[in-house]
Design a protein around this motif. Structure first.
Motif, PDB file in Angstrom:
ATOM      1  N   CYS A   1       0.838  -1.201   0.000  1.00  0.00           N
ATOM      2  CA  CYS A   1       0.000   0.000   0.000  1.00  0.00           C
ATOM      3  C   CYS A   1       0.874   1.252   0.000  1.00  0.00           C
ATOM      4  CB  CYS A   1      -0.908  -0.028   1.233  1.00  0.00           C
ATOM      5  SG  CYS A   1      -1.751   1.526   1.579  1.00  0.00           S
ATOM      6  N   ARG A   2       1.859   1.285   0.852  1.00  0.00           N
ATOM      7  CA  ARG A   2       2.692   2.489   0.969  1.00  0.00           C
ATOM      8  C   ARG A   2       3.531   2.707  -0.286  1.00  0.00           C
ATOM      9  NH1 ARG A   2       3.049   0.200   6.492  1.00  0.00           N
ATOM     10  NH2 ARG A   2       1.740   1.546   7.809  1.00  0.00           N
TER      11      ARG A   2
ATOM     12  N   ASP B   1      -8.749  -4.086  -8.234  1.00  0.00           N
ATOM     13  CA  ASP B   1      -7.896  -5.026  -7.517  1.00  0.00           C
ATOM     14  C   ASP B   1      -6.839  -5.440  -8.526  1.00  0.00           C
ATOM     15  OD1 ASP B   1      -6.683  -7.355  -6.508  1.00  0.00           O
ATOM     16  OD2 ASP B   1      -8.478  -7.939  -5.403  1.00  0.00           O
ATOM     17  N   LEU B   2      -5.588  -5.269  -8.178  1.00  0.00           N
ATOM     18  CA  LEU B   2      -4.528  -5.530  -9.142  1.00  0.00           C
ATOM     19  C   LEU B   2      -4.453  -6.986  -9.576  1.00  0.00           C
ATOM     20  CD1 LEU B   2      -1.797  -3.151  -7.703  1.00  0.00           C
ATOM     21  CD2 LEU B   2      -3.038  -2.896  -9.860  1.00  0.00           C
TER      22      LEU B   2
ATOM     23  N   CYS C   1      -2.001  -4.858  -3.480  1.00  0.00           N
ATOM     24  CA  CYS C   1      -0.605  -4.820  -3.928  1.00  0.00           C
ATOM     25  C   CYS C   1       0.306  -5.241  -2.772  1.00  0.00           C
ATOM     26  CB  CYS C   1      -0.250  -3.409  -4.387  1.00  0.00           C
ATOM     27  SG  CYS C   1       1.467  -3.203  -4.911  1.00  0.00           S
ATOM     28  N   VAL C   2       1.250  -6.126  -3.048  1.00  0.00           N
ATOM     29  CA  VAL C   2       2.208  -6.548  -2.023  1.00  0.00           C
ATOM     30  C   VAL C   2       3.643  -6.209  -2.430  1.00  0.00           C
ATOM     31  CG1 VAL C   2       0.718  -8.331  -1.046  1.00  0.00           C
ATOM     32  CG2 VAL C   2       2.273  -8.926  -2.925  1.00  0.00           C
ATOM     33  N   ALA C   3       3.806  -5.197  -3.265  1.00  0.00           N
ATOM     34  CA  ALA C   3       5.150  -4.790  -3.692  1.00  0.00           C
ATOM     35  C   ALA C   3       5.975  -4.323  -2.500  1.00  0.00           C
ATOM     36  CB  ALA C   3       5.054  -3.668  -4.728  1.00  0.00           C
TER      37      ALA C   3
ATOM     38  N   VAL D   1      -5.959   3.933  -1.852  1.00  0.00           N
ATOM     39  CA  VAL D   1      -4.981   2.897  -2.159  1.00  0.00           C
ATOM     40  C   VAL D   1      -4.885   1.952  -0.971  1.00  0.00           C
ATOM     41  CG1 VAL D   1      -2.581   2.408  -2.782  1.00  0.00           C
ATOM     42  CG2 VAL D   1      -3.683   4.501  -3.622  1.00  0.00           C
ATOM     43  N   GLY D   2      -5.182   0.660  -1.219  1.00  0.00           N
ATOM     44  CA  GLY D   2      -5.067  -0.337  -0.172  1.00  0.00           C
ATOM     45  C   GLY D   2      -3.746  -1.063  -0.275  1.00  0.00           C
TER      46      GLY D   2
END
Length: 278
Positions: free
Chosen positions: A24-25, A202-203, A247-249, A82-83
């Motif tokens: 998210c960040r 949702d990506l 997102c888990v980037a 943005v989640g």
């Protein structure tokens, strides 16, 4: 435009969900860079709680709504959320329905329809219930009031259904676009009669070979270029709000491929803000 980062993870129970706050960040920071906007991080306690009435971390998710509502009390222009997991859409979608009335429609770009109730969910994860809650169904603590009008949400790119979700589609609660081709999606949206649109992305609507930093990947999704073309085709219905989730980037390097997607979403929100009032 207001960009709210909501680093919630408790709506999801899959192993990758530990990466949602960082994702998210990273995504929100990059979105702010691309769109030339400051980012406001909504303070989420994220304290785990037990499963109650079939919803995992129910008490925590209820408590974490308050700062989200506060962040939307007096937004200046359209809001990009943005989640975080898809459950972060519960508040901004509900606020949009309250502000814009029964004519509000939703375009739900997601590998999953998120149409479970606590009774039909195989996991108890709220991120799989959030759209159903927006229609006023399910747990009364989450059921939206006012609710979305049945038939005014379009699913596109959706390809993984639980039995209860498939039944909701068959009952006409939402419209399932036959493809994510722009013409098909635009025709489905026009048929809803909506006069305003909330855009949920949702990506995981993307194919994991195209974008790997996904919380709950499902094979067979869109390319980034196909998603960008779809977003570029929108515009006849003002997009008054949007959310990007799951997102888990770990860092900026993993999200830079999304620049064209963010640019199109920013354009849609800016167009709605500069359009005629009402």
């Amino acid at each position: 435009m207001l960009i709210n980062a909501v680093p919630q993870r408790l709506g999801s129970l899959v192993p990758n969900s530990a990466g949602l706050p960082g994702g998210c960040r990273a995504l929100a920071s990059f979105a702010g860079e691309v769109l030339g906007q400051d980012v406001h991080e909504v303070p989420i306690a994220g304290t785990e709680s037990s499963t109650v009435d079939g919803i995992a971390h129910r008490e925590a998710l209820v408590a974490d709504r308050a700062p989200q509502l506060l962040a939307l009390e007096a937004p200046e222009g359209p809001v990009l959320t943005v989640g975080g997991d898809c459950g972060v859409e519960h508040v901004p979608l509900g606020v949009a329905r309250f502000r814009y009335g029964a004519g509000l429609g939703v375009l739900w770009l997601d590998a999953h329809p998120d149409l479970n109730t606590a009774e039909s969910s195989p996991s108890g994860a709220f991120h799989g219930m959030v759209l159903r809650s927006a229609f006023g169904d399910g747990d009364p603590e989450f059921a939206a009031s006012p609710a979305l009008t049945p038939g005014r949400a379009v699913l596109a790119g959706t390809r993984s259904f639980d039995d209860g979700e498939r039944a909701a589609v068959d009952d006409g609660l939402v419209v399932l676009a036959e493809s994510a081709d722009p013409e098909t999606v635009l025709a489905a949206l026009a048929a809803t009669g909506a006069d305003r649109l909330y855009l949920h992305l949702d990506l995981d609507v993307l194919d994991p070979t195209e974008f790997a930093a996904l919380n709950y990947p499902v094979a067979g999704g869109l390319t980034i270029s196909a998603l960008t073309r779809l977003l570029a085709a929108l515009g006849d219905i003002p997009v008054i709000g949007a959310g990007i989730t799951e997102c888990v980037a770990a860092d900026r390097a993993e999200v830079v491929a999304l620049r064209p997607v963010l640019t199109e979403i920013g354009r849609l929100l800016d167009d709605a803000a500069s359009g005629p009032p009402g």
